[in-house]
Design an enzyme around this catalytic site. Structure first.
Site, mmCIF file in Angstrom:
data_model
loop_
_atom_site.group_PDB
_atom_site.id
_atom_site.type_symbol
_atom_site.label_atom_id
_atom_site.label_comp_id
_atom_site.label_asym_id
_atom_site.label_seq_id
_atom_site.Cartn_x
_atom_site.Cartn_y
_atom_site.Cartn_z
ATOM 1 N N GLU A 95 27.378 2.513 14.605
ATOM 2 C CA GLU A 95 27.946 2.331 15.936
ATOM 3 C C GLU A 95 27.625 0.938 16.479
ATOM 4 O O GLU A 95 26.728 0.254 15.963
ATOM 5 C CB GLU A 95 27.376 3.399 16.882
ATOM 6 C CG GLU A 95 27.651 4.834 16.441
ATOM 7 C CD GLU A 95 29.102 5.259 16.588
ATOM 8 O OE1 GLU A 95 30.012 4.497 16.212
ATOM 9 O OE2 GLU A 95 29.340 6.379 17.085
ATOM 10 N N ASN A 97 36.067 1.480 18.303
ATOM 11 C CA ASN A 97 34.975 0.636 18.814
ATOM 12 C C ASN A 97 34.437 -0.313 17.736
ATOM 13 O O ASN A 97 33.386 -0.918 17.916
ATOM 14 C CB ASN A 97 33.835 1.517 19.352
ATOM 15 C CG ASN A 97 33.380 2.536 18.316
ATOM 16 O OD1 ASN A 97 33.840 2.534 17.176
ATOM 17 N ND2 ASN A 97 32.461 3.411 18.703
ATOM 18 N N ASP A 136 29.635 9.597 5.721
ATOM 19 C CA ASP A 136 28.976 10.029 6.963
ATOM 20 C C ASP A 136 29.311 11.485 7.261
ATOM 21 O O ASP A 136 30.148 12.092 6.578
ATOM 22 C CB ASP A 136 29.377 9.115 8.134
ATOM 23 C CG ASP A 136 30.894 9.034 8.339
ATOM 24 O OD1 ASP A 136 31.651 9.699 7.600
ATOM 25 O OD2 ASP A 136 31.322 8.291 9.231
ATOM 26 N N HIS A 169 33.363 0.608 14.814
ATOM 27 C CA HIS A 169 32.340 1.197 13.934
ATOM 28 C C HIS A 169 32.878 1.393 12.522
ATOM 29 O O HIS A 169 34.084 1.485 12.306
ATOM 30 C CB HIS A 169 31.766 2.497 14.526
ATOM 31 C CG HIS A 169 32.604 3.719 14.333
ATOM 32 N ND1 HIS A 169 32.260 4.939 14.843
ATOM 33 C CD2 HIS A 169 33.796 3.940 13.699
ATOM 34 C CE1 HIS A 169 33.166 5.840 14.513
ATOM 35 N NE2 HIS A 169 34.103 5.263 13.824
#
Ligand code: PGA
Length: 240
Positions: free
Chosen positions: A143, A136, A67, A138
């Site tokens: 996400e 979170n 990413d 991810h």
């Protein structure tokens, strides 16, 4: 799922590096996707040491970047490209043509996605993927409640991702968008390794591994992966 709980960060890193080296030795020519972030830095050090000791040849495989922050290039401290190039690819003297990065500065992000998809396809798909897990849940920039499209895409970053991002940068950078290999593509990887350390990760690790799989915790979607290895230090494992 194969779970290893190691004493500390150092031992977690060593165990994950050994798993990766074993895969490389058995699968020359395979394609690997290695996450950026802080968690894998120790794994990279161990892999480089193993190469120096003649235990693995890191130039026998290919690599795809997981990413990137849209708008950031190699020159920006905290870009995924800089983190990976400086801490792994350059130190390991990996030939540049073996690595495909997302260009965070490109004007056409759709084209960047298609180029990465082409790279993945041309190398027979992902063989091994090493992933950290965000606060979170991810993975990469997949996400919470994000797209389940196949391939690669850009995403609006989650608020927690934006908050946490400050730890990578040496100045305030208002990152809003990421580009990532999608989780379905990552799921198609023959082997997946999750790594996590530190007590701050314990709650999200517990949710990711032991609560019902849900798109609100993207890492949890990998519970059903046929070859998932999870390597934790004791602090990250304290709720499992
Ligand atoms: P970290 O990032 O390794 O820096 O904790 C993990 C992630 O957000 O994917």
């Amino acid at each position: 799922m194969q779970l290893f709980i190691e004493e500390d960060y150092e031992a977690m890193s060593k165990k994950a590096a050994e798993c990766i080296a074993c895969f490389i030795n058995q699968n020359p020519g395979a394609l690997l996707c290695l996450a950026g972030g802080n968690t894998p830095l120790g794994v990279f050090e161990h892999l480089i040491q193993m190469q120096q000791d003649g235990k693995v040849e890191l130039n026998s495989v290919y690599y795809a970047e997981l990413d990137e922050w849209v708008g950031l290039g190699y020159e920006e401290v905290g870009s995924c490209k800089q983190l990976l190039a400086d801490n792994f690819y350059n130190k390991a003297q990996i030939q540049w043509e073996r690595v495909h990065y997302f260009d965070g500065l490109a004007t056409d992000m759709e084209a960047e996605c298609r180029l990465m998809e082409r790279w993945l396809a041309d190398h027979g798909g992902l063989g091994l993927t090493l992933l950290g897990i965000g606060m979170n849940g991810h993975i990469g920039f997949n996400e919470p409640n994000g797209s389940d499209a196949r391939g690669c895409f850009t995403v609006q970053l989650d608020e927690i991702t934006k908050e946490v991002s400050a730890k990578y940068f040496n100045k305030v950078l208002p990152v809003e968008t990421g580009i990532t290999i999608g989780w379905k593509e990552l799921y198609s990887s023959k082997e997946v390794i999750f790594i996590a350390n530190g007590k701050q990760k314990a709650p999200i690790i517990q949710k990711s591994l032991y609560e019902a799989p849900t798109a609100t915790v993207p890492a949890s979607l990998f519970q059903t992966h046929p070859s998932l290895t999870v390597v934790l230090d004791q602090e990250a494992a304290c709720k499992v």
